[in-house]
Design a protein around this motif. Structure first.
Motif, PDB file in Angstrom:
ATOM      1  N   GLU A 250      13.065   5.372  -4.393  1.00 22.43           N
ATOM      2  CA  GLU A 250      12.103   6.337  -4.932  1.00 22.43           C
ATOM      3  C   GLU A 250      10.730   5.996  -4.366  1.00 22.43           C
ATOM      4  OE1 GLU A 250      10.421   7.723  -9.269  1.00 22.43           O
ATOM      5  OE2 GLU A 250      12.558   7.293  -9.075  1.00 22.43           O
ATOM      6  N   VAL A 251      10.121   6.978  -3.682  1.00 20.16           N
ATOM      7  CA  VAL A 251       8.830   6.749  -3.042  1.00 20.16           C
ATOM      8  C   VAL A 251       7.904   7.917  -3.345  1.00 20.16           C
ATOM      9  CG1 VAL A 251       9.743   5.330  -1.155  1.00 20.16           C
ATOM     10  CG2 VAL A 251       9.680   7.819  -0.898  1.00 20.16           C
ATOM     11  N   ASN A 252       6.647   7.754  -2.976  1.00 18.46           N
ATOM     12  CA  ASN A 252       5.660   8.814  -3.186  1.00 18.46           C
ATOM     13  C   ASN A 252       5.568   9.674  -1.938  1.00 18.46           C
ATOM     14  OD1 ASN A 252       4.954   7.718  -5.719  1.00 18.46           O
ATOM     15  ND2 ASN A 252       3.626   6.229  -4.700  1.00 18.46           N
ATOM     16  N   GLU A 253       5.322  10.973  -2.138  1.00 22.06           N
ATOM     17  CA  GLU A 253       5.114  11.865  -1.007  1.00 22.06           C
ATOM     18  C   GLU A 253       3.943  11.330  -0.173  1.00 22.06           C
ATOM     19  OE1 GLU A 253       4.518  16.627  -0.003  1.00 22.06           O
ATOM     20  OE2 GLU A 253       4.537  15.923  -2.081  1.00 22.06           O
ATOM     21  N   GLY A 254       4.161  11.233   1.139  1.00 20.11           N
ATOM     22  CA  GLY A 254       3.124  10.712   2.023  1.00 20.11           C
ATOM     23  C   GLY A 254       3.319   9.249   2.376  1.00 20.11           C
TER      24      GLY A 254
ATOM     25  N   GLY B  86       0.840  -1.191   0.000  1.00 21.15           N
ATOM     26  CA  GLY B  86       0.000   0.000   0.000  1.00 21.15           C
ATOM     27  C   GLY B  86       0.873   1.238   0.000  1.00 21.15           C
ATOM     28  N   ASN B  87       0.665   2.116   0.995  1.00 21.50           N
ATOM     29  CA  ASN B  87       1.518   3.310   1.064  1.00 21.50           C
ATOM     30  C   ASN B  87       2.639   3.134   2.089  1.00 21.50           C
ATOM     31  OD1 ASN B  87       0.054   3.444   3.386  1.00 21.50           O
ATOM     32  ND2 ASN B  87      -0.418   5.627   3.246  1.00 21.50           N
ATOM     33  N   GLU B  88       2.953   1.875   2.419  1.00 20.65           N
ATOM     34  CA  GLU B  88       4.088   1.576   3.300  1.00 20.65           C
ATOM     35  C   GLU B  88       5.161   0.873   2.476  1.00 20.65           C
ATOM     36  OE1 GLU B  88       3.289   0.438   7.384  1.00 20.65           O
ATOM     37  OE2 GLU B  88       4.755  -1.175   7.210  1.00 20.65           O
ATOM     38  N   VAL B  89       6.368   1.414   2.515  1.00 21.13           N
ATOM     39  CA  VAL B  89       7.474   0.884   1.714  1.00 21.13           C
ATOM     40  C   VAL B  89       8.567   0.359   2.645  1.00 21.13           C
ATOM     41  CG1 VAL B  89       9.216   1.427  -0.029  1.00 21.13           C
ATOM     42  CG2 VAL B  89       6.974   2.542  -0.113  1.00 21.13           C
TER      43      VAL B  89
END
Length: 458
Positions: free
Chosen positions: A415-419, A388-391
């Motif tokens: 490389e990750v997404n803001e947030g 999900g939004n956890e890397v």
């Protein structure tokens, strides 16, 4: 950590801090940390008295609203966690130093007090009015039983013993004014206190104190705590000629004592059994603490003592208004002491321990742990996993490079997404001594080190 009323525990295998505890109801644990014979407790008395719960109270109400709290802290070695077992609300005095008993006195401990005048201004003058302050003598086994029996109040979630309400286990011993150090002899028979504003040292007998307590030979009370008669507990007074400002005492393997003299700038060697002064050596200047080789233990090693001097003044090249202070290594193996080395140090060298090097069993390289869920021991296994939004980044550090994703076009880029929530697990693949790697994310106050063979997470 006097400024923040905290204490830390350090692992001597890795020389890293494992836990830090904030101590409520206190202001600067300067007495800390003294540990009972088998590490049942670590005691942390406060340096300065404050209102309980750090509530506001006027200094005009100092004697009624302020307290000097001592905390009994346990350490769970398996979980590597510190925990406050209970606290004691002592009188509103300053508590300077402390020591735990040994052998016959192992259930007891002692700490020094000053400002028993309870002054709140011009302390250097007003806190030195009386001829005597006190040593607090307490039986931690009795206090422990009181807690088990429910003889405590709840103060801000802490179990708090109030001596005026919960009687027993705590006594006061008069001592020459403004004492700093109080030190238990290796055989556990005596405790030695030094009044900084008096030239003499006093040897007190635990055995005499026990007898006086049993016979209730008290000279009244202060703040609900019985005062033992000075003459009932005192073994002998020692007054080295022209020595001024006795502070702290250490011991050698022959039972001899070594006391720093703050004002006359010297270390005095003397015999606690007779009071005879055997030798003295000048130091530069104004020694506060001293440390002998295993000098706080039941079996001191002798040979060496370090004088921790507070005011070196003109000993070293000036580096500005704050001068380098001085620690001096003293050979105490013979009848006569000899200063054999001086070193500049940061101000203000304050307390120390010296133990034999062969007792330190350090981890020089972390061993491989194939069962560690976050460890990567082969660079081809470095990977980035998104949930999900956890890397989660399972990466490796080796000399000159990081690898975060072995199969990526740029294996050393995350490389990750803001947030996103990003968890970086790094393993140091350099299984070689002293190849430490660091990993930081600039301007986020995030910084960790990864020692050889270690897996660490940020």
């Amino acid at each position: 950590d006097v400024a923040n009323s905290r204490a830390a525990v350090m692992d001597l295998k890795t020389f890293t801090v494992k836990d830090i505890i904030e101590v409520p109801n206190t202001s600067g644990p300067h007495c800390a940390a003294f540990v009972t014979e088998n590490t049942e407790y670590l005691f942390l008395p406060t340096r300065f008295s404050v209102p309980l719960g750090h509530q506001y109270a006027s200094l005009d109400e100092y004697s009624e609203k302020y307290r000097g709290v001592m905390s009994a802290v346990t350490f769970n070695e398996k979980a590597q966690k510190l925990h406050i077992a209970y606290q004691v609300a002592l009188p509103p005095w300053s508590y300077d130093l402390s020591d735990a008993g040994k052998k016959i006195s192992k259930d007891w401990a002692v700490l020094t007090t000053y400002n028993t005048e309870e002054a709140t201004t011009n302390l250097e003058i007003n806190a030195s009015q009386e001829d005597r302050d006190f040593i607090v003598l307490f039986n931690w086994k009795e206090l422990e039983n009181m807690v088990k029996e429910g003889k405590y109040d709840n103060v801000g979630g802490q179990k708090m013993i109030f001596p005026e309400k919960h009687k027993g286990g705590i006594y006061l011993v008069p001592v020459a004014k403004s004492p700093h150090g109080v030190d238990v002899t290796p055989d556990g028979k005596y405790f030695i206190a030094s009044g900084k504003l008096a030239p003499l040292l006093t040897v007190f007998s635990f055995e005499k104190a026990f007898q006086a307590i049993e016979k209730k030979e008290f000279a009244g009370e202060r703040n609900g705590i019985p005062i033992l008669k000075y003459e009932s507990v005192m073994e002998r007074e020692v007054n080295p000629e022209n020595a001024l400002g006795p502070l702290h005492t250490q011991f050698d393997d022959k039972g001899m004592a070594y006391t720093t003299m703050f004002i006359s700038s010297e270390v005095v060697k003397w015999n606690p059994e007779t009071g005879e002064v055997l030798d003295r050596v000048p130091v530069q200047y104004s020694p506060g603490h001293a440390v002998a080789a295993e000098g706080d233990t039941v079996s001191p090693d002798g040979k060496y003592l370090v004088s921790l001097n507070k005011l070196a003044k003109d000993s070293y090249l000036s580096v500005g208004p704050s001068h380098p202070e001085s620690m001096q290594l003293i050979d105490i193996s013979g009848e006569k002491m000899k200063v054999i080395q001086s070193s500049p140090v940061d101000p203000e060298p304050h307390y120390g321990q010296m133990i034999k090097a062969d007792k330190i069993k350090t981890v020089e390289v972390y061993p491989k742990d194939e069962n560690h869920p976050n460890a990567v021991y082969n660079q081809k296994d470095a990977r980035i996993v998104r949930k999900g939004n956890e890397v989660h980044v399972y990466g490796i550090a080796m000399r000159s490079k990081f690898i975060f994703d072995a199969n990526a076009k740029r294996p050393d880029v995350i490389e990750v997404n803001e947030g996103d929530k990003v968890v970086v697990h790094l393993t140091n693949l350099d299984f070689d001594e002293d190849i430490t790697h660091g990993f930081a994310i600039n301007q986020y106050n995030l910084n960790m080190e990864i020692q050889p063979g270690q897996t660490n997470t940020i």
